[in-house]
Design a protein around this motif. Structure first.
Motif, mmCIF file in Angstrom:
data_model
loop_
_atom_site.group_PDB
_atom_site.id
_atom_site.type_symbol
_atom_site.label_atom_id
_atom_site.label_comp_id
_atom_site.label_asym_id
_atom_site.label_seq_id
_atom_site.Cartn_x
_atom_site.Cartn_y
_atom_site.Cartn_z
ATOM 1 N N UNK A 204 0.832 -1.220 0.000
ATOM 2 C CA UNK A 204 0.000 0.000 0.000
ATOM 3 C C UNK A 204 0.857 1.257 0.000
ATOM 4 N N UNK B 169 -1.085 4.342 -1.672
ATOM 5 C CA UNK B 169 -2.451 4.266 -1.174
ATOM 6 C C UNK B 169 -2.455 4.549 0.323
ATOM 7 N N UNK B 170 -1.276 4.477 0.915
ATOM 8 C CA UNK B 170 -1.169 4.670 2.357
ATOM 9 C C UNK B 170 0.099 5.488 2.641
ATOM 10 N N UNK C 224 -3.864 14.810 -1.954
ATOM 11 C CA UNK C 224 -4.645 13.742 -2.590
ATOM 12 C C UNK C 224 -4.554 13.843 -4.110
ATOM 13 N N UNK C 225 -4.495 15.072 -4.600
ATOM 14 C CA UNK C 225 -4.442 15.291 -6.036
ATOM 15 C C UNK C 225 -3.116 14.802 -6.624
ATOM 16 N N UNK D 219 -2.884 11.071 -6.561
ATOM 17 C CA UNK D 219 -3.665 10.521 -7.665
ATOM 18 C C UNK D 219 -2.878 10.601 -8.966
ATOM 19 N N UNK E 103 -0.027 7.937 -8.911
ATOM 20 C CA UNK E 103 -0.617 6.605 -9.085
ATOM 21 C C UNK E 103 -0.975 6.386 -10.543
#
Lengths: 232, 412
Positions: A49, A54-55, A74-75, A78, A81
C-alpha cells in the motif's frame, strides 16, 4: 526505481500504537521482477500500500522513479498513481457495470485522453492479453482468469513504471495462474518493473528476486543465482 | 465536468435502483409542484380580487354631507354644496392631483322613455375623465368628450341593459333620442362596466350623460354632487385626499375639527391592505414549499450517502487508478444535481400543466381568475432546485472524496 530507506509504519489501535513496519530498506531496480512473501501480519500488504501511494508511512523515505513520495496532497498522489503505477488485485476489482473495454480504458479517462483514442488503446491492450473477443462483456460474464487478464490490461494501459500486484493469482486455479504469470513475465521482458505480493512458493519461484517479510522486518532478500550468473 | 462517461454512470446507477431513485425524486418533485400550485393559486386569487376592483387603484372620492359643528357664525347641520369653482380651485392649488372628475346624479323618481317604452334607470352626469377613475369599455359609438362638456350637449352613453329594455332587438341605439325626465338626449355610445358581476350589472343599468348638460337641464347649475380624483404618478392617494378635504373645508367654511361634513373614500388604502394579504399568502406559499423541497433534498442527500457507501469499493478502485478527489466529488455532485433538477423539472411541468388546465377550464369566481405561473416563479424555482441539489450532494460527495482506498479495497 523503488527505494525504501528505514520506512516505519504505525497503526493506532485504540490507545496503543501497533508497529507494523520496523525500518524497511529495499532497493528495486528498473525492470526487476520481484516477489514479496510473508505470512499474514508480516506487513507485506502494508508495504504494498505504501509502494502504491495508497497509504502513508510515518518515518523514513520512499523514492519512486527518483521522486520523493511523502505527505502528498490527494491530487498529487492521484497523479503519481495514475502515471507511475499499475495495480493488479487478488479480487480483480473491475467495475461490474462496465464492459471489459471500458474497464481497461478507465486509467486513460483520468489522464483526460479522448474517448475514441481511449477505446482504441483499450482494444489493443485487450488483444495483448488475448481477450479482444470479450471486449463487450461485463466482468460477470468473464471467468476468473479472464478477469485478471482484463485487470492486467487495465494496469498496463497507462504505461506505468511499476506494476504492483497483490496476490494476483490467489483466486485462480493452477492453469489460469500460469496463464496470468506468463503475462507478468512478458510484461517484465518489456522492461517494466513488477512487484508481486504472494504467499505461494510456485509464484515466488518464477520471479528473479524474493523478499521475505516477517513481523515488519526483512527476513531475507534473495536474488536468484542463475539470473546473477547470467548478468555477470 | 459534463462528459459522456459521467452521464453514462448516472444512468447506470439510476437504472440499478429505479424504485429508490423514484421515491427520492418524488420528494423534490412534490416540493416544486406544491410551490408552483400554491404560488399559482395565490396569483389567481390576487388576479381575481384585483379584477373585482372596478375603480382606479389610487382613486379618491369626496362627497359632502351636513356640518356637525358651528363655525364662523354658521349653524350646525348646514348642507355643504360643491360648485364648479371648487374644481378650478383644486386644479390651481393642489398640483399633485391628476384627474378631477366631478359627478352629478339625478335624484328623485323619474322615467326614461324611448318611443313607447319606458323604465327607470340611474342617470349620472360625468366628465370624460370618469373613465380614468372607473374604467369601462365603450362597445359602440363613443364616450362623453370635452366638446360635449364645453357646449353642454345633451348626449348620453347607455348601459347594455338600458339598450335591451328601451330598444327593439336589432335596433341601433346610436343617434336615437331618449327622453330623460322629459328632456331629449342623443345616444352616442354604449358602455360596459368592469369589475365583479355586481359592478357590471350596475353599470349596465346606468345612463351616463354630459355633466354640464345635466347641470343645465335639471336645475343643478354650478352644483357638483360628488368628486372623484386620482393623484399624479408616484404620489400617494392619501396626500391628495387630505389636501383636497382641507381646501374644500376652507372654501365652504367648515370647522377644521368637523370630521362629518365631508365624506371620502380612498381606494389605495383598501388596495394596500389587500396587497399586504397577498404578500403574506405568497410568503406562506414559499415557506411551505421550501420546507417540502428541503425535506426532499435531505432525502436525496440520504440516498446519495447510501450510494456512496455502496460504491465505496468502486471509489477505492477509481482512486487506485488515479482519480482525483475533484473527479470523485463531481461524480457524486452531478448525480445529485441531476436527480433533483430532473425531478424538480417534472414538478415544474406538472404544476404548470395543472395551472394551465384550470385556466383552460375557465374556472372563474368572484375572487379567482387566471391562476398563472410567471417567469419569476419558474426561474426562482429553478434556482432553488440547483442550490438544493448542490447542497444535497455536497455531504455525500465529500464523504466519497475521503474514502480511504486501502480500506475500500480490503473490503472483502
Amino acid at each position: 526505481m523503488i527505494t525504501l530507506k528505514q520506512v516505519h509504519k504505525y497503526y493506532s489501535v485504540g490507545k496503543n500504537k501497533l508497529h507494523v513496519l520496523k525500518g524497511l530498506d529495499v532497493d528495486i531496480q528498473e525492470g526487476e521482477l520481484v516477489s514479496i512473501m510473508g505470512s499474514s501480519g508480516s506487513g507485506k500488504s502494508t508495504m504494498l500500500n505504501i509502494l502504491g501511494i495508497l497509504d502513508d508511512y510515518d518515518e523514513g523515505e520512499y523514492h519512486l522513479n527518483n521522486t520523493l513520495i511523502q505527505n502528498l496532497s490527494a491530487k498529487k498522489a492521484a497523479y503519481y498513481r495514475n502515471r507511475f503505477l499499475g495495480f493488479v488485485f487478488q479480487s480483480f476489482n473491475l467495475l461490474s457495470f462496465k464492459t471489459a473495454q471500458e474497464n481497461v480504458a478507465l486509467p486513460l479517462y483520468y489522464q483526460k485522453v479522448g474517448r475514441r483514442k481511449r477505446n482504441k488503446l483499450a482494444m489493443e491492450y485487450l488483444e495483448m492479453v488475448g481477450l479482444s473477443d470479450r471486449a463487450d462483456h461485463t466482468p460477470s460474464e468473464l471467468s476468473g482468469g479472464q478477469k485478471q487478464r482484463v485487470a492486467l490490461a487495465r494496469a498496463l494501459i497507462s504505461q506505468p513504471k511499476v506494476i504492483l500486484a497483490d496476490e494476483p493469482t490467489g483466486a485462480l486455479d493452477t492453469q489460469t495462474t500460469q496463464e496470468v504469470m506468463d503475462i507478468f513475465k512478458e510484461v517484465h521482458r518489456k522492461g517494466i518493473t513488477v512487484v508481486i505480493v504472494t504467499h505461494e512458493n510456485e509464484i515466488a519461484e518464477q520471479t528473479d528476486r524474493v523478499i521475505r517479510l516477517r513481523d515488519g522486518i526483512i527476513e531475507s532478500d534473495k536474488v536468484k543465482q542463475e539470473e546473477l550468473t547470467v548478468k555477470e | 465536468m459534463f462528459d459522456l462517461d459521467k452521464w453514462n454512470e448516472i444512468y447506470a446507477t439510476v437504472k440499478k435502483h429505479k424504485l429508490r431513485t423514484f421515491l427520492t425524486a418524488f420528494g423534490v418533485f412534490w416540493g416544486i409542484f406544491m410551490l408552483i400550485v400554491l404560488l399559482g393559486a395565490g396569483r389567481g386569487f390576487q388576479n381575481g380580487v384585483e379584477e373585482s376592483f372596478d375603480v382606479a387603484k389610487n382613486a379618491v372620492f369626496v362627497w359632502s354631507r351636513r356640518t356637525s359643528e358651528p363655525y364662523k357664525g354658521l349653524k350646525v347641520g348646514r348642507r355643504v354644496q360643491f360648485t364648479n369653482d371648487d374644481v378650478k380651485a383644486i386644479r390651481n392649488e393642489i398640483p399633485e392631483v391628476d384627474v378631477i372628475a366631478p359627478r352629478n346624479g339625478l335624484g328623485g323618481g323619474f322615467s326614461v322613455n324611448y318611443k313607447t317604452k319606458s323604465s327607470s334607470f340611474e342617470v349620472n352626469g360625468e366628465y370624460p375623465d370618469f373613465l380614468k377613475v372607473r374604467p369601462a369599455e365603450v362597445i359602440a359609438g363613443r364616450f362623453i368628450n370635452m366638446l360635449d362638456i364645453e357646449q353642454k350637449r345633451k348626449v348620453a352613453v347607455i348601459g347594455e341593459r338600458v339598450q335591451e329594455v328601451l330598444f327593439e332587438e336589432g335596433e341601433k341605439p346610436i343617434g336615437k333620442y331618449i327622453r330623460i325626465r322629459g328632456i331629449s338626449f342623443k345616444v352616442v355610445g354604449i358602455s360596459r362596466g368592469k369589475g365583479d358581476s355586481e359592478d357590471i350589472k350596475e353599470a349596465a343599468e346606468t345612463i351616463i350623460i354630459c355633466n354640464t348638460a345635466l347641470q343645465q337641464a335639471f336645475n343643478q347649475v354650478n352644483k357638483v354632487g360628488f368628486f372623484a380624483f386620482t393623484p399624479k404618478e408616484g404620489i400617494p392617494a392619501v396626500v391628495i385626499e387630505d389636501k383636497i378635504k382641507a381646501l374644500l373645508a376652507k372654501r365652504h367654511s367648515i370647522a377644521p375639527t368637523d370630521k362629518k361634513a365631508l365624506g371620502s373614500a380612498n381606494v389605495e388604502k383598501e388596495y394596500a391592505r389587500v396587497q399586504g394579504l397577498f404578500f403574506i399568502i405568497g410568503a406562506f406559499s414559499w415557506f411551505v414549499s421550501i420546507g417540502t423541497i428541503i425535506a426532499g433534498a435531505v432525502g436525496v442527500s440520504n440516498i446519495m450517502l447510501v450510494i456512496v457507501r455502496e460504491r465505496t469499493k468502486e471509489i477505492g478502485i477509481r482512486k487506485a487508478l488515479g482519480a482525483t478527489p475533484w473527479s470523485i466529488i463531481s461524480l457524486i455532485l452531478q448525480e445529485s444535481i441531476v436527480i433533483t433538477a430532473l425531478s424538480g423539472y417534472f414538478g415544474l411541468l406538472a404544476g404548470t400543466a395543472l395551472m394551465e388546465f384550470i385556466n383552460s377550464m375557465g374556472v372563474k369566481g368572484n375572487f379567482f381568475a387566471n391562476p398563472e405561473v410567471d417567469m419569476t416563479i419558474a426561474v426562482s424555482a429553478l434556482a432553488t432546485l440547483i442550490v438544493t441539489g448542490t447542497f444535497a450532494g455536497f455531504i455525500p460527495a465529500r464523504k466519497a472524496a475521503r474514502v480511504n482506498p486501502v480500506e475500500a479495497l480490503s473490503d472483502e
